[in-house]
Design a protein around this motif. Sequence first.
Motif, mmCIF file in Angstrom:
data_model
loop_
_atom_site.group_PDB
_atom_site.id
_atom_site.type_symbol
_atom_site.label_atom_id
_atom_site.label_comp_id
_atom_site.label_asym_id
_atom_site.label_seq_id
_atom_site.Cartn_x
_atom_site.Cartn_y
_atom_site.Cartn_z
ATOM 1 N N GLU A 1 36.201 50.724 40.742
ATOM 2 C CA GLU A 1 34.986 49.725 41.142
ATOM 3 C C GLU A 1 34.411 50.424 42.287
ATOM 4 O O GLU A 1 33.137 50.558 42.368
ATOM 5 C CB GLU A 1 35.656 48.465 41.573
ATOM 6 C CG GLU A 1 34.486 47.230 41.765
ATOM 7 C CD GLU A 1 33.936 46.829 40.543
ATOM 8 O OE1 GLU A 1 32.619 46.533 40.506
ATOM 9 O OE2 GLU A 1 34.801 46.810 39.271
ATOM 10 N N ASP A 2 34.934 50.983 43.275
ATOM 11 C CA ASP A 2 34.456 51.734 44.463
ATOM 12 C C ASP A 2 35.270 52.667 44.876
ATOM 13 O O ASP A 2 36.287 52.203 45.565
ATOM 14 C CB ASP A 2 33.742 50.920 45.477
ATOM 15 C CG ASP A 2 33.004 51.700 46.657
ATOM 16 O OD1 ASP A 2 33.087 53.029 46.537
ATOM 17 O OD2 ASP A 2 32.491 50.844 47.408
ATOM 18 N N TYR A 3 35.479 54.308 44.669
ATOM 19 C CA TYR A 3 36.632 54.899 45.022
ATOM 20 C C TYR A 3 36.561 54.983 46.598
ATOM 21 O O TYR A 3 37.644 55.481 47.054
ATOM 22 C CB TYR A 3 36.301 56.262 44.213
ATOM 23 C CG TYR A 3 35.296 57.144 45.211
ATOM 24 C CD1 TYR A 3 35.779 57.832 46.208
ATOM 25 C CD2 TYR A 3 33.826 56.982 44.528
ATOM 26 C CE1 TYR A 3 34.720 58.715 46.709
ATOM 27 C CE2 TYR A 3 33.056 57.933 45.510
ATOM 28 C CZ TYR A 3 33.260 58.829 46.454
ATOM 29 O OH TYR A 3 32.415 59.507 46.951
ATOM 30 N N ARG A 4 35.540 54.568 47.145
ATOM 31 C CA ARG A 4 35.579 54.724 48.604
ATOM 32 C C ARG A 4 36.278 53.489 49.391
ATOM 33 O O ARG A 4 36.439 53.517 50.650
ATOM 34 C CB ARG A 4 34.275 54.691 49.031
ATOM 35 C CG ARG A 4 33.197 55.871 48.804
ATOM 36 C CD ARG A 4 31.716 55.664 48.858
ATOM 37 N NE ARG A 4 31.294 54.637 48.185
ATOM 38 C CZ ARG A 4 30.025 54.194 48.040
ATOM 39 N NH1 ARG A 4 29.114 54.844 49.035
ATOM 40 N NH2 ARG A 4 29.508 53.016 47.673
ATOM 41 N N ASP A 5 36.613 52.555 48.601
ATOM 42 C CA ASP A 5 37.637 51.438 49.189
ATOM 43 C C ASP A 5 39.011 51.695 49.696
ATOM 44 O O ASP A 5 39.697 50.830 50.027
ATOM 45 C CB ASP A 5 37.414 50.452 48.394
ATOM 46 C CG ASP A 5 38.077 50.262 46.975
ATOM 47 O OD1 ASP A 5 38.770 51.282 46.873
ATOM 48 O OD2 ASP A 5 37.858 49.378 46.256
ATOM 49 N N ALA A 6 39.364 52.986 49.369
ATOM 50 C CA ALA A 6 40.643 53.250 50.001
ATOM 51 C C ALA A 6 40.327 54.573 51.127
ATOM 52 O O ALA A 6 39.424 55.056 51.487
ATOM 53 C CB ALA A 6 41.431 53.930 48.781
ATOM 54 N N ASN A 7 41.572 54.924 51.791
ATOM 55 C CA ASN A 7 41.401 55.714 52.991
ATOM 56 C C ASN A 7 41.490 57.248 52.258
ATOM 57 O O ASN A 7 40.863 58.054 52.989
ATOM 58 C CB ASN A 7 42.573 55.605 53.906
ATOM 59 C CG ASN A 7 42.671 54.421 54.591
ATOM 60 O OD1 ASN A 7 41.611 53.892 55.058
ATOM 61 N ND2 ASN A 7 43.576 53.893 54.757
ATOM 62 N N SER A 8 41.945 57.208 51.083
ATOM 63 C CA SER A 8 42.171 58.553 50.519
ATOM 64 C C SER A 8 42.228 58.493 48.594
ATOM 65 O O SER A 8 42.712 57.233 48.366
ATOM 66 C CB SER A 8 43.395 59.635 50.805
ATOM 67 O OG SER A 8 44.457 58.876 50.692
ATOM 68 N N ARG A 9 42.264 59.549 48.231
ATOM 69 C CA ARG A 9 42.215 59.583 46.797
ATOM 70 C C ARG A 9 42.906 60.742 46.261
ATOM 71 O O ARG A 9 42.822 61.790 47.144
ATOM 72 C CB ARG A 9 40.939 59.393 45.900
ATOM 73 C CG ARG A 9 40.227 58.046 46.184
ATOM 74 C CD ARG A 9 40.904 56.908 45.387
ATOM 75 N NE ARG A 9 40.015 55.724 45.576
ATOM 76 C CZ ARG A 9 40.649 54.479 45.089
ATOM 77 N NH1 ARG A 9 41.742 54.532 44.630
ATOM 78 N NH2 ARG A 9 39.845 53.650 45.421
ATOM 79 N N THR A 10 43.932 60.657 45.261
ATOM 80 C CA THR A 10 44.705 61.810 44.744
ATOM 81 C C THR A 10 43.949 62.620 43.823
ATOM 82 O O THR A 10 43.102 62.020 42.826
ATOM 83 C CB THR A 10 45.816 61.255 44.122
ATOM 84 O OG1 THR A 10 46.848 60.765 45.029
ATOM 85 C CG2 THR A 10 46.997 62.414 43.468
ATOM 86 N N ILE A 11 43.792 63.892 43.812
ATOM 87 C CA ILE A 11 42.918 64.772 43.176
ATOM 88 C C ILE A 11 43.895 65.589 42.210
ATOM 89 O O ILE A 11 44.894 66.164 42.882
ATOM 90 C CB ILE A 11 42.200 65.866 44.006
ATOM 91 C CG1 ILE A 11 41.195 64.873 45.248
ATOM 92 C CG2 ILE A 11 41.293 66.323 43.055
ATOM 93 C CD1 ILE A 11 40.176 63.887 44.095
ATOM 94 N N HIS A 12 43.805 65.716 40.985
ATOM 95 C CA HIS A 12 44.482 66.438 40.037
ATOM 96 C C HIS A 12 43.846 67.798 39.872
ATOM 97 O O HIS A 12 42.624 67.758 39.240
ATOM 98 C CB HIS A 12 44.921 65.554 38.835
ATOM 99 C CG HIS A 12 45.756 64.602 39.281
ATOM 100 N ND1 HIS A 12 46.927 64.451 39.873
ATOM 101 C CD2 HIS A 12 45.435 62.992 39.021
ATOM 102 C CE1 HIS A 12 47.377 63.250 39.841
ATOM 103 N NE2 HIS A 12 46.485 62.281 39.444
ATOM 104 N N LEU A 13 44.541 68.716 39.902
ATOM 105 C CA LEU A 13 43.952 70.122 39.498
ATOM 106 C C LEU A 13 44.654 71.052 38.564
ATOM 107 O O LEU A 13 46.072 71.159 38.807
ATOM 108 C CB LEU A 13 43.926 71.028 40.729
ATOM 109 C CG LEU A 13 43.265 70.888 42.033
ATOM 110 C CD1 LEU A 13 43.758 69.612 42.850
ATOM 111 C CD2 LEU A 13 42.724 71.873 42.731
#
Length: 321
Positions: free
Chosen positions: A155-167
């Motif tokens: 909904e809004d990826y900015r509403d958390a302190n961090s996000r997990t990125i998969h490479l």
Amino acid sequence: MSDRAKRRAPQHLIDERGIALLKRLLPENWVVREYRPDYGLDFAVEVFEDASDQYPQTLGEHFFIQLKSTESPKVGKLNLHRRGNVEKGREQLDDEPSMSIDVYSLSLEISELVTVERMGVGLPVLLVIADLSRDKCVFVCLNDYVDKILIPRFEDYRDANSRTIHLPASNDISTTVGQVALRWYAKRSKLFSAFQRFTYQYSELNWEKGGDWRSLAEHFAQKIVRYDFWDDVEMCPIIGHYRDGLRRFIETGQPGLLERSIPLVDVKTFEGELDDHLRQVDVFLLWQGLSVLPKNYEDVWREWFLPTDLGQAMSAPPEER
């Protein structure tokens, strides 16, 4: 009174080893410039011609790198699901996974991701993990990851302190596939500029369809044939297809696309009013195709090398598909 002097933290040593590994794995004739102070961009990379030339020239192509070095990266399996075009709506995943790939996982602060989003997508920022335990560097394009995964997924990826990125583990910069990917990203701003001109020219040609359209097309052709990427896009054959048509148009007056799409049509032998119309159709097919390249880029090519079903199906090495 303390007799303890300043000390080097273990992470500083790891970072230095990661930087050395990155520079060793990139082509030796590319220039890596360190960014200081660092606000989410660690390096700017400038791409040069093949090192076989004694004096390689700069190609005027660039990308940024955000480097994370580690001795114990998180590597695991990620299930991918087919989904619709996320440019046309929120992410809707099929229930059953279509494939599973090996990925590195890394948590990034939202401030880092927002910084990349604010930059837009014209100049790629690659997140690179320097895996010191395996002596390899893997990458993912953060601009595209935010735009094609995070924004349509949350909904809004900015509403958390961090996000997990998969490479994807297959995005290894030391491999042939990895080198092709980096060259492809480096061309992005150059391609975006060309795409803008292609769509402009096609629109103007349509306005001139009932007038002296051929003189205008000849002028436009001389403008765009100067682009230096035409012979350096083996990773995207469709661009080469239109390059060949453009050069045939300059040499012979006809791109020959109509006779290639309809084999029984030979525009070189046409005479009369109908024949003139078909010659015009042939030329307009060239600019129509050029004007569609931006759509292909947005719909498909920007997902290349991302951990998505489409991205892996279109860009991963055969053994990873």
